[in-house]
Design a protein around this motif. Structure first.
Motif, mmCIF file in Angstrom:
data_model
loop_
_atom_site.group_PDB
_atom_site.id
_atom_site.type_symbol
_atom_site.label_atom_id
_atom_site.label_comp_id
_atom_site.label_asym_id
_atom_site.label_seq_id
_atom_site.Cartn_x
_atom_site.Cartn_y
_atom_site.Cartn_z
ATOM 1 N N ALA A 1 0.982 -1.379 -0.086
ATOM 2 C CA ALA A 1 0.059 0.038 0.081
ATOM 3 C C ALA A 1 0.878 1.274 -0.103
ATOM 4 N N VAL A 2 0.711 2.286 -0.998
ATOM 5 C CA VAL A 2 1.404 3.398 -0.979
ATOM 6 C C VAL A 2 0.535 4.529 -0.889
ATOM 7 N N SER A 3 1.176 5.717 -0.540
ATOM 8 C CA SER A 3 0.215 6.831 -0.363
ATOM 9 C C SER A 3 1.326 8.033 -0.248
ATOM 10 N N ASN A 4 0.547 9.187 -0.663
ATOM 11 C CA ASN A 4 1.528 10.600 -0.597
ATOM 12 C C ASN A 4 0.583 11.736 0.149
ATOM 13 N N GLY A 5 -0.429 11.069 0.932
ATOM 14 C CA GLY A 5 -1.106 12.230 1.838
ATOM 15 C C GLY A 5 -2.358 12.409 1.085
ATOM 16 N N LYS A 6 -2.446 12.411 -0.413
ATOM 17 C CA LYS A 6 -3.471 12.640 -1.313
ATOM 18 C C LYS A 6 -3.918 11.562 -1.960
ATOM 19 N N ASP A 7 -2.911 10.871 -2.930
ATOM 20 C CA ASP A 7 -3.421 9.749 -3.405
ATOM 21 C C ASP A 7 -3.010 8.446 -2.908
ATOM 22 N N GLY A 8 -3.294 7.290 -3.104
ATOM 23 C CA GLY A 8 -2.649 5.932 -2.657
ATOM 24 C C GLY A 8 -3.374 4.815 -3.574
ATOM 25 N N GLY A 9 -3.006 3.804 -2.920
ATOM 26 C CA GLY A 9 -3.616 2.558 -3.526
ATOM 27 C C GLY A 9 -2.823 1.200 -2.995
ATOM 28 N N ARG B 1 4.498 10.535 -8.476
ATOM 29 C CA ARG B 1 4.268 11.535 -7.263
ATOM 30 C C ARG B 1 4.477 10.769 -6.046
ATOM 31 N N TRP B 2 4.594 9.314 -6.074
ATOM 32 C CA TRP B 2 4.882 8.583 -4.889
ATOM 33 C C TRP B 2 6.220 8.283 -4.496
ATOM 34 N N ASP B 3 6.379 8.456 -3.425
ATOM 35 C CA ASP B 3 8.062 8.527 -2.896
ATOM 36 C C ASP B 3 8.193 7.066 -2.434
ATOM 37 N N ILE B 4 8.663 6.352 -3.208
ATOM 38 C CA ILE B 4 9.115 4.693 -2.941
ATOM 39 C C ILE B 4 10.483 4.752 -3.063
ATOM 40 N N PRO B 5 11.364 4.750 -1.874
ATOM 41 C CA PRO B 5 12.853 4.741 -1.835
ATOM 42 C C PRO B 5 13.201 3.294 -2.356
ATOM 43 N N VAL B 6 13.113 2.970 -3.628
ATOM 44 C CA VAL B 6 13.529 1.541 -4.038
ATOM 45 C C VAL B 6 14.718 1.111 -3.605
ATOM 46 N N LYS C 1 7.538 8.900 5.878
ATOM 47 C CA LYS C 1 8.385 9.919 5.692
ATOM 48 C C LYS C 1 7.443 11.303 5.228
ATOM 49 N N GLY C 2 7.096 11.801 6.420
ATOM 50 C CA GLY C 2 5.964 12.934 6.181
ATOM 51 C C GLY C 2 4.814 12.608 5.676
ATOM 52 N N ASP C 3 4.332 12.839 4.578
ATOM 53 C CA ASP C 3 3.056 12.185 3.935
ATOM 54 C C ASP C 3 3.371 10.900 3.362
ATOM 55 N N ALA C 4 4.361 10.586 2.888
ATOM 56 C CA ALA C 4 4.739 9.461 2.146
ATOM 57 C C ALA C 4 4.802 8.312 2.983
ATOM 58 N N ARG C 5 4.116 7.283 2.539
ATOM 59 C CA ARG C 5 3.887 5.824 3.458
ATOM 60 C C ARG C 5 4.100 4.752 2.430
ATOM 61 N N VAL C 6 5.055 3.726 2.822
ATOM 62 C CA VAL C 6 4.795 2.672 2.049
ATOM 63 C C VAL C 6 4.756 1.403 2.907
ATOM 64 N N ARG C 7 3.449 0.508 2.787
ATOM 65 C CA ARG C 7 3.467 -0.416 3.691
ATOM 66 C C ARG C 7 3.375 -1.728 3.009
ATOM 67 N N LEU C 8 4.463 -2.792 3.503
ATOM 68 C CA LEU C 8 4.496 -4.136 2.706
ATOM 69 C C LEU C 8 4.083 -5.276 3.664
ATOM 70 N N VAL C 9 3.226 -6.095 3.405
ATOM 71 C CA VAL C 9 2.947 -7.213 3.942
ATOM 72 C C VAL C 9 3.358 -8.403 3.253
ATOM 73 N N VAL C 10 4.251 -9.053 3.801
ATOM 74 C CA VAL C 10 4.875 -10.207 3.080
ATOM 75 C C VAL C 10 4.070 -11.452 3.116
#
Length: 207
Positions: A58-66, A125-130, A188-197
């Protein structure tokens, strides 16, 4: 494919992302200090440069996500990460390592650049620090990271480069006792990356 289209596509499988998984077997008590346990994990993982992970993201930037499925394959410094929404058959893929990256599946065609995270951010516009997630997803910090541990002496948090990475649902993935997280959340701020393995795999491991 636009960022909003990706978000709608990924949200189509949000219920799958919330599915209840069986509880993992209880982990043995950690012997010695938390730092020593982490050092043993790091040494064991360094010996397995090729691995893969499948799960939900799940990813979001405080406005958009999915939400969507994620498949991550690592071969040494090279990564191949795919995110998809199987119901709508929409997906995108980022590959790279060693200072180059390729992003496929978005409107406008294939995009390339030296930094995978910057490439994804510019396109979606998604902050995903790959590049950092290669380490973080396995519970490994960089040289400037600060690590925190829980009462059970297992890693609970990494703070690095302005990001906070929280860990939960540790599990043993091989007969030698290597532990990897079942849930990782980077913010990090509004950026969020959630992983369920759902699964960790490697030639050296058995599920």
């Amino acid at each position: 494919m636009t960022m909003r289209a990706i978000g709608i596509a990924m949200l189509a499988i949000a219920l799958a992302g919330c599915a209840t998984r069986p509880a993992a077997p209880a982990l043995p008590a950690v012997e010695g200090t938390a730092q020593a346990h982490q050092a043993m994990r790091e040494a064991a993982l360094a010996a397995v440069p090729d691995w893969s992970m499948t799960g939900r993201v799940a990813v979001s930037n405080g406005k958009d996500g999915g939400n969507g499925r994620i498949e991550w394959t690592q071969q040494g410094p090279r990564f191949d990460v795919s995110l998809s929404a199987p119901i709508t058959r929409q997906s995108w893929r980022v590959t790279g390592g060693d200072g180059d990256a390729v992003l496929e599946g978005l409107a406008g065609g294939t995009r390339t650049g030296p930094d995978a995270g910057a490439l994804v951010r510019d396109a979606t516009r998604w902050d995903i620090p790959v590049d950092a997630l290669v380490r973080w997803v396995r519970g490994l910090g960089g040289a400037d990271a600060t690590l925190a541990y829980g009462a059970d002496r297992r890693l609970t948090r990494i703070s690095e480069a302005g990001w906070t990475i929280d860990y939960a649902n540790w599990r043993i993935v091989d007969r030698a006792g290597i532990e990897l997280p079942g849930r990782v959340e980077a913010t990090k701020g509004d950026a969020r990356v959630r992983l369920v393995v759902d699964a960790w795999t490697a030639d050296a491991w058995t599920q």
